[in-house]
Design a protein around this motif. Structure first.
Motif, PDB file in Angstrom:
ATOM      1  N   PRO A 138       0.791  -1.235   0.000  1.00  0.00           N
ATOM      2  CA  PRO A 138       0.000   0.000   0.000  1.00  0.00           C
ATOM      3  C   PRO A 138       0.822   1.284   0.000  1.00  0.00           C
ATOM      4  O   PRO A 138       0.550   2.174  -0.820  1.00  0.00           O
ATOM      5  N   PRO A 139       1.835   1.435   0.887  1.00  0.00           N
ATOM      6  CA  PRO A 139       2.618   2.668   0.770  1.00  0.00           C
ATOM      7  C   PRO A 139       3.381   2.744  -0.543  1.00  0.00           C
ATOM      8  O   PRO A 139       3.559   3.833  -1.103  1.00  0.00           O
ATOM      9  N   LEU A 140       3.820   1.583  -1.065  1.00  0.00           N
ATOM     10  CA  LEU A 140       4.476   1.574  -2.368  1.00  0.00           C
ATOM     11  C   LEU A 140       3.521   2.080  -3.443  1.00  0.00           C
ATOM     12  O   LEU A 140       3.887   2.901  -4.291  1.00  0.00           O
ATOM     13  N   GLY A 141       2.269   1.593  -3.392  1.00  0.00           N
ATOM     14  CA  GLY A 141       1.288   2.062  -4.356  1.00  0.00           C
ATOM     15  C   GLY A 141       1.006   3.546  -4.216  1.00  0.00           C
ATOM     16  O   GLY A 141       0.893   4.273  -5.212  1.00  0.00           O
ATOM     17  N   GLY A 142       0.887   4.018  -2.956  1.00  0.00           N
ATOM     18  CA  GLY A 142       0.643   5.439  -2.743  1.00  0.00           C
ATOM     19  C   GLY A 142       1.806   6.304  -3.210  1.00  0.00           C
ATOM     20  O   GLY A 142       1.609   7.342  -3.846  1.00  0.00           O
ATOM     21  N   TRP A 143       3.043   5.866  -2.919  1.00  0.00           N
ATOM     22  CA  TRP A 143       4.212   6.636  -3.316  1.00  0.00           C
ATOM     23  C   TRP A 143       4.403   6.620  -4.837  1.00  0.00           C
ATOM     24  O   TRP A 143       4.707   7.658  -5.439  1.00  0.00           O
ATOM     25  N   LEU A 144       4.211   5.454  -5.449  1.00  0.00           N
ATOM     26  CA  LEU A 144       4.319   5.396  -6.908  1.00  0.00           C
ATOM     27  C   LEU A 144       3.247   6.259  -7.572  1.00  0.00           C
ATOM     28  O   LEU A 144       3.497   6.918  -8.585  1.00  0.00           O
ATOM     29  N   GLY A 177      -0.597  -5.454  11.829  1.00  0.00           N
ATOM     30  CA  GLY A 177      -1.380  -6.319  12.703  1.00  0.00           C
ATOM     31  C   GLY A 177      -1.531  -7.707  12.123  1.00  0.00           C
ATOM     32  O   GLY A 177      -1.472  -8.714  12.841  1.00  0.00           O
ATOM     33  N   SER A 178      -1.724  -7.770  10.804  1.00  0.00           N
ATOM     34  CA  SER A 178      -1.863  -9.069  10.139  1.00  0.00           C
ATOM     35  C   SER A 178      -0.598  -9.898  10.270  1.00  0.00           C
ATOM     36  O   SER A 178      -0.650 -11.117  10.488  1.00  0.00           O
ATOM     37  N   ILE A 179       0.562  -9.253  10.135  1.00  0.00           N
ATOM     38  CA  ILE A 179       1.832  -9.965  10.282  1.00  0.00           C
ATOM     39  C   ILE A 179       1.961 -10.524  11.698  1.00  0.00           C
ATOM     40  O   ILE A 179       2.361 -11.678  11.898  1.00  0.00           O
ATOM     41  N   GLN A 234      -0.977   9.090   0.983  1.00  0.00           N
ATOM     42  CA  GLN A 234      -0.067   8.623   2.026  1.00  0.00           C
ATOM     43  C   GLN A 234      -0.821   8.202   3.284  1.00  0.00           C
ATOM     44  O   GLN A 234      -0.412   7.262   3.971  1.00  0.00           O
ATOM     45  N   ALA A 235      -1.917   8.907   3.605  1.00  0.00           N
ATOM     46  CA  ALA A 235      -2.742   8.520   4.754  1.00  0.00           C
ATOM     47  C   ALA A 235      -3.345   7.142   4.538  1.00  0.00           C
ATOM     48  O   ALA A 235      -3.385   6.308   5.450  1.00  0.00           O
ATOM     49  N   LEU A 236      -3.816   6.887   3.308  1.00  0.00           N
ATOM     50  CA  LEU A 236      -4.349   5.561   2.985  1.00  0.00           C
ATOM     51  C   LEU A 236      -3.258   4.512   3.099  1.00  0.00           C
ATOM     52  O   LEU A 236      -3.482   3.410   3.622  1.00  0.00           O
ATOM     53  N   GLY A 237      -2.053   4.853   2.630  1.00  0.00           N
ATOM     54  CA  GLY A 237      -0.948   3.910   2.748  1.00  0.00           C
ATOM     55  C   GLY A 237      -0.621   3.588   4.187  1.00  0.00           C
ATOM     56  O   GLY A 237      -0.373   2.434   4.541  1.00  0.00           O
ATOM     57  N   LEU A 238      -0.629   4.609   5.069  1.00  0.00           N
ATOM     58  CA  LEU A 238      -0.355   4.378   6.485  1.00  0.00           C
ATOM     59  C   LEU A 238      -1.424   3.506   7.114  1.00  0.00           C
ATOM     60  O   LEU A 238      -1.118   2.566   7.862  1.00  0.00           O
ATOM     61  N   PHE A 239      -2.674   3.793   6.824  1.00  0.00           N
ATOM     62  CA  PHE A 239      -3.784   3.029   7.405  1.00  0.00           C
ATOM     63  C   PHE A 239      -3.684   1.558   7.013  1.00  0.00           C
ATOM     64  O   PHE A 239      -3.759   0.668   7.864  1.00  0.00           O
ATOM     65  N   THR A 240      -3.509   1.285   5.726  1.00  0.00           N
ATOM     66  CA  THR A 240      -3.442  -0.101   5.274  1.00  0.00           C
ATOM     67  C   THR A 240      -2.164  -0.782   5.746  1.00  0.00           C
ATOM     68  O   THR A 240      -2.147  -1.996   5.959  1.00  0.00           O
ATOM     69  N   SER A 241      -1.107  -0.010   5.936  1.00  0.00           N
ATOM     70  CA  SER A 241       0.125  -0.591   6.463  1.00  0.00           C
ATOM     71  C   SER A 241      -0.033  -1.003   7.922  1.00  0.00           C
ATOM     72  O   SER A 241       0.515  -2.027   8.342  1.00  0.00           O
TER      73      SER A 241
END
Length: 407
Positions: A155-161, A264-266, A252-259
């Protein structure tokens, strides 16, 4: 590390990298859709077209895996994932407006269809890479950890790209990552194909036959998972909306949230991996606890979903990630180690129908409720329902036990 361990590690790494690309692409597409429409139903539809195909194709995917062989289906499905990702990439520069939205949704729909075949085949393929039955449970749960690491990075990769290169390039880079598992299976891996058991033609090869022969414990696990996901697995579809309310309107906020969800999933996946054999023999304890954790976290997020309490909201988000990931990984683990080799492709398909089918409906239901009563009230309502469901499972089924099968 011996040769077999190296093979398993190679497959894990390749799958993890493609997962990161997949989640990067989904995050980018989700942001494009919410930025252009500001419609939560469109977001829910985006996740639904990813998840809902499992209701139609997971059964045929499992049947095909058991009939044709897991390696053949795995390679075909991975090419399908690459083509679906590429469609989303070329839609950005060539189209706009409603046509672009339609092509992005079609791309995600095709990803969902190909993923149903890929997961069914991959689960059975894993049994050909382990050396002993005792290695199967921890290896399967290792995929959950690697999958969620991909969710953390993607997700952060997608947001940054998306911010740095533009939507088309971001989706093209994400699509290219699907080539990695194709290369690993075709050129690098040598599974013990002699151990695979395929189903014979006829009625015994059907999805109904697998359901009937799976046993009462596995049937209960699948039914409970479907209901639990219906009330507690809406966050993937509404993640952009939830992130905007909690952190603010930016990619970036979306990337942080999904990260945070992925982190938690990890954590949940690591706990499950460490105790995989013990927990897989106690399905009610595993699935009931996951449902309870998710429900309590949803109630907390409903309370703290404000910019001034974003820290507490992110803590609840972390717990939702741990609970839902362990639920999904748990039903996948239980359906594999508790069933004979000949029906494991179909059992993986039934598991997908339970958790992704329920999750797809959950996203649509939560989006509709959020339009009527608001997002916080929706999380409170569904969280309360999940709380009752999880407590009932722990109270009524705590003695349920599963007999593990050989690989």
């Amino acid at each position: 590390m011996n040769w077999r361990e190296h093979q398993r590690t190679t497959f894990l790494v390749a799958s993890g990298l493609s997962t990161a690309g997949s989640f990067g692409g989904l995050t980018a597409k989700g942001w494009i859709l919410i930025d252009g429409s500001n419609n939560p139903l469109l977001l829910a539809l985006h996740f639904a077209v990813l998840a809902m195909p499992t209701l139609l194709v997971s059964g045929p995917a499992g049947v095909m895996t058991d009939r044709l062989g897991c390696e053949s289906v795995l390679i075909r499905s991975q090419w399908g994932l690459f083509g679906a990702g590429l469609l989303g990439a070329i839609a950005i520069p060539l189209t706009d407006g409603g046509l672009q939205v339609s092509l992005l949704l079609l791309s995600t729909l095709l990803v969902g269809i190909a993923s149903a075949y890929e997961l069914s085949a991959r689960n059975k393929y894993c049994a050909l890479l382990v050396e002993s039955p005792e290695q199967l449970a921890p290896y399967l749960t290792s995929f959950s950890v690697v999958f969620n690491v991909g969710k953390l990075v993607g997700p952060p990769l997608g947001g940054w790209l998306l911010a740095w290169t533009g939507a088309g390039t971001a989706l093209a880079i994400d699509a290219a990552t699907f080539l990695l598992p194709i290369a690993s299976v075709v050129w690098l891996l040598s599974p013990d194909r002699s151990r695979e058991q395929r189903s014979a033609p006829g009625a015994s090869a059907s999805l109904r036959a697998a359901w009937s022969t799976s046993g009462p414990v596995l049937r209960h696990v699948l039914r409970f998972t479907a209901v639990a996901c219906l009330v507690g697995f809406f966050h993937p579809g509404l993640a952009p909306l939830m992130a905007r309310d909690l952190l603010g309107p930016s990619p970036q906020a979306l990337g942080l949230f999904t990260s945070v969800l992925a982190a938690g999933s990890i954590s949940g996946g690591l706990v499950l991996q460490r105790h995989s054999r013990w927990l897989s023999q106690r399905p009610a304890l595993l699935l009931g606890s996951c449902t309870l954790i998710t429900a309590i976290a949803q109630l907390a997020l409903a309370r703290f979903s404000q910019p001034t309490t974003s820290g507490l909201g992110l803590a609840a988000t972390f717990a939702i990630g741990a609970g839902t990931a362990s639920l999904l990984s748990g039903v996948n683990l239980i359906s594999q180690v508790g069933s004979p080799m000949a029906i494991r492709g179909r059992m993986a398909g039934l598991g997908q129908i339970a958790f992704l089918g329920g999750g797809g409906l959950s996203g649509l239901m939560a989006a509709a409720l959020s339009l009527m009563i608001g997002l916080q009230a929706t999380m409170a309502l569904l969280g309360g329902t999940g709380l009752v469901l999880g407590l009932a499972e722990l109270q009524l089924r705590h003695r349920l036990r599963l007999e593990l099968r050989s690989a």
